[in-house]
Design an enzyme around this catalytic site. Structure first.
Site, mmCIF file in Angstrom:
data_model
loop_
_atom_site.group_PDB
_atom_site.id
_atom_site.type_symbol
_atom_site.label_atom_id
_atom_site.label_comp_id
_atom_site.label_asym_id
_atom_site.label_seq_id
_atom_site.Cartn_x
_atom_site.Cartn_y
_atom_site.Cartn_z
ATOM 1 N N MET A 59 0.819 -1.211 0.000
ATOM 2 C CA MET A 59 0.000 0.000 0.000
ATOM 3 C C MET A 59 0.857 1.267 0.000
ATOM 4 O O MET A 59 2.077 1.210 0.190
ATOM 5 C CB MET A 59 -0.933 0.003 1.211
ATOM 6 C CG MET A 59 -1.919 -1.158 1.229
ATOM 7 S SD MET A 59 -2.975 -1.181 2.689
ATOM 8 C CE MET A 59 -3.965 0.281 2.441
ATOM 9 N N HIS A 60 0.201 2.402 -0.221
ATOM 10 C CA HIS A 60 0.732 3.749 0.000
ATOM 11 C C HIS A 60 1.753 4.229 -1.023
ATOM 12 O O HIS A 60 2.108 5.410 -1.010
ATOM 13 C CB HIS A 60 1.374 3.889 1.389
ATOM 14 C CG HIS A 60 0.585 3.302 2.506
ATOM 15 N ND1 HIS A 60 -0.726 3.664 2.757
ATOM 16 C CD2 HIS A 60 0.908 2.371 3.454
ATOM 17 C CE1 HIS A 60 -1.166 2.988 3.816
ATOM 18 N NE2 HIS A 60 -0.203 2.194 4.249
ATOM 19 N N ASP A 89 -2.777 -5.052 0.502
ATOM 20 C CA ASP A 89 -2.275 -6.357 0.937
ATOM 21 C C ASP A 89 -2.913 -6.851 2.232
ATOM 22 O O ASP A 89 -3.226 -8.037 2.364
ATOM 23 C CB ASP A 89 -0.746 -6.345 1.052
ATOM 24 C CG ASP A 89 -0.205 -5.192 1.891
ATOM 25 O OD1 ASP A 89 -1.002 -4.406 2.442
ATOM 26 O OD2 ASP A 89 1.026 -5.069 1.977
#
Length: 490
Positions: free
Chosen positions: A79-80, A235
Site C-alpha cells: 500500500m501507500h 495487501d
C-alpha cells in the site's frame, strides 16, 4: 480458474485457484528495494510488470489447460506507494514506497490541517501517499508538473492488465485523500495537495469488476475466454479476505516484512489519536481497524544477513519450547514506527547485551521485540474499542512455530495457525476475482481456513512475559529522546 496476484515489497506471488477454492499452483518472483538515501525506499514499477509477467508465463507453461479456463483475476499489493504517470501513462520516476520516510515534515504539515483527520479518520503518516506528492511538489517540481495520474502499486499492474486507471476502497484508504466513511475521493483533501480528482483513478469496491484482461495478454497466456479483473485489495485487506476475516470482531496478525494486527468491523470507527488505522475493507459496507509496525520479518532478515545465514536457520536452532524472555531486549524500529508512536525518526536497537549473549539469545530478543511491538498494537486497538479474543496468523513468519508461541504469550490471547498460512494475500486476491465474476456473497465465500494448530499463552510464562513487555515499553521514550538528540546534532 481464478488467479490471485500479490505484489509485495521483497517479492511477488501469484496463485491459481479453482472454483472449489482449492489452490492449483503458485509462483513467486523476487524484487529488490533501492535506498538512494537514508530513509528512502523506491522501486521501478516496470520491474513489477516484468517479474509478474514472467511468473505468469511460467504458470501458463506448466498449467496450460488450467490457464485456458481462467475467468477472473484479483489484485493485492503493498500500500501507500506513489506511482506517477504522465499523460501518456509513462512512469515519471521510481515509485516511492510505503516504508519511505522522507516526507515526514510534509506529513506533519498535512496532519496539522484538521480536515485530514476529520475526513479520513486517520493520522497522515509519513508513509502515506499524500505527503509524498507534497514532497515531490517541493523537491522535484518539474516532475510534479507533469503528473497526470497517481496510482497505487497494484493499480499500476491493473493498468498493464486492463488499460484502465482504477483503484478500490481498501488501498485508497491509505492515501490520505479518501473520505473513508463515505468511500469516495475528497476534493478538499486533494486540493490541499494541489491535486484534483482528474489525477485520481476511478474507484470500485474490491469485489466489483474493474476491467477485462487485454486480448494481447490473454493470447500470451493461452486464455480461452474473457477474463474479469476485480477491484482487489491492499495487501492487508486481501490477507483478511484470504483468512476469512470479514465478520465483525474477527482478526489476524500478519508477520510479513511489516507486522499488522487487523480486525474487521461493520462500522467506521476512527481513532486517529491512537495511531490506529481505520480503513475501508475490500467488501462493501465493511471497514477495519489496523495497527501496523514497519519491521517484522524485516528485522529477522536483517540480523540473518549480518550473520551470513538465513532466518529459517536462526529460528530452527531455538527448538519448540519457549523460554522466558532474557536480559536482551530488541526494539524493532529499523524504519521508524507507526502504531502507536507515529515516529519517523526512531531507530531500533539492542539493550541488555552481555558476554553470555549468544546468537540464540539475540534471535529470541528479535522475535520477542516484534511480538511486544504487536502487543502495543493490541493495546491501541483495545483503546479504540476493539476487544479481540484470538487472532489468525498469516504471512511468511508463520512458518516459525517458536515465533507463534512467543506471539501468543506476548499478546495474551490464542494465535491460530491456518493450513497454507503464508498464502493469505494472493489467496484473498483470487477469492476477490471469483466474487467479481460470480457475484457471490463475500461473507459466504470468504470462509475462515482450516486451523492446523492453536498456540495458547502459557500461564507459567505469563508473569515473565508481562514484566518483559513493561521493560520493552519503558525503552521507547529513552530511545526516542536519543534519536532526536542525535538528529539535531547532525
Amino acid at each position: 480458474m481464478y488467479l490471485g496476484i500479490d505484489l509485495g515489497t521483497s517479492g511477488a506471488k501469484i496463485l491459481l485457484m479453482d472454483e472449489d477454492q482449492s489452490v492449483v499452483a503458485t509462483r513467486t518472483a523476487d524484487l529488490t528495494v533501492s535506498r538512494p538515501a537514508p530513509g528512502y525506499a523506491e522501486q521501478n514499477p516496470d520491474d513489477w510488470v516484468q517479474a509478474i509477467g514472467t511468473a505468469i508465463d511460467g504458470l501458463a507453461a506448466s498449467h496450460p489447460r488450467e490457464m485456458a479456463a481462467l475467468r477472473g483475476i484479483g489484485l493485492s499489493g503493498q500500500m501507500h506507494g506513489a506511482v506517477l504517470l504522465d499523460a501518456g501513462d509513462r512512469v515519471l520516476r521510481p515509485c516511492i514506497l510505503w516504508n519511505d520516510t522522507r516526507s515526514h515534515a510534509e506529513a506533519a504539515g498535512l496532519d496539522g490541517d484538521p480536515a485530514f483527520r476529520r475526513i479520513t479518520g486517520n493520522i497522515v503518516f509519513p508513509g502515506f501517499t499524500a505527503p509524498k506528492l507534497v514532497w515531490l511538489r517541493e523537491n522535484e517540481p518539474d516532475i510534479f508538473d507533469r503528473v497526470a495520474k497517481v496510482l497505487l502499486p497494484k493499480d499500476y499492474l491493473r493498468l498493464w492488465l486492463t488499460g484502465r486507471h482504477v483503484s478500490e476502497m481498501s488501498d485508497a484508504s491509505g492515501t490520505s485523500w479518501l473520505d473513508v466513511g463515505g468511500r469516495r475521493w475528497s476534493g478538499e483533501l486533494l486540493g490541499a495537495c494541489n491535486l484534483d480528482s482528474n489525477a485520481m483513478p476511478d474507484l470500485v469496491e474490491g469485489t466489483d469488476a474493474s476491467g477485462d484482461l487485454r486480448a494481447s495478454l490473454a493470447a500470451r497466456w493461452g486464455v480461452a475466454g474473457p477474463v474479469t479483473v476485480a477491484g482487489g485489495a491492499g495487501d492487508n485487506a486481501a490477507s483478511a479476505i484470504g483468512a476469512g476475516t470479514v465478520t465483525p470482531g474477527s482478526a489476524f496478525v500478519s508477520l510479513g516484512t511489516s507486522g499488522v494486527l487487523f480486525a474487521a468491523t461493520d462500522r467506521f470507527l476512527p481513532a486517529p489519536d491512537s495511531a490506529v488505522h481505520a480503513f475501508c475493507h475490500a467488501i462493501p459496507d465493511t471497514w477495519h481497524q489496523m495497527g501496523v509496525i514497519l519491521s517484522a520479518t524485516a528485522g529477522l532478515s536483517w540480523f540473518a544477513g549480518l550473520l551470513g545465514t538465513t532466518p529459517q536457520a536462526l529460528t530452527a536452532s531455538l527448538g519448540d519450547r519457549v523460554q522466558s524472555p532474557g536480559d536482551v531486549i530488541f526494539l524493532p524500529y529499523l524504519s521508524g514506527e507507526r502504531t502507536p508512536h507515529n515516529d519517523a525518526f526512531i531507530r531500533g536497537g539492542f539493550t541488555g547485551i552481555g558476554h553470555t549473549s549468544d546468537r540464540d539469545a539475540m534471535t529470541r530478543a528479535i522475535l520477542e521485540g516484534v511480538a511486544f511491538a504487536l502487543r502495543d498494537n493490541l493495546e491501541a486497538l483495545r483503546q479504540a474499542g476493539m476487544n479481540l479474543h484470538s487472532v489468525t496468523a498469516v504471512g511468511g513468519g508463520v512458518r516459525a512455530g517458536y515465533w507463534l508461541r512467543v506471539m501468543a504469550n506476548a499478546l495474551g490471547i490464542p494465535v491460530l495457525l491456518p493450513a497454507d498460512g503464508d498464502g493469505g494475500a494472493a489467496y484473498g486476491a483470487a477469492r476477490l476475482g471469483m466474487i467479481a465474476v460470480s457475484g457471490g456473497d463475500p461473507t459466504t465465500l470468504c470462509t475462515p481456513p482450516r486451523i492446523v494448530a492453536e498456540f495458547e499463552p502459557d500461564p507459567a510464562l505469563s508473569p515473565d512475559f508481562e514484566a518483559a513487555y513493561q521493560r520493552f515499553k519503558d525503552h521507547y521514550p529513552a530511545l526516542s529522546r536519543l534519536a532526536r538528540r542525535e538528529g539535531s546534532s547532525s
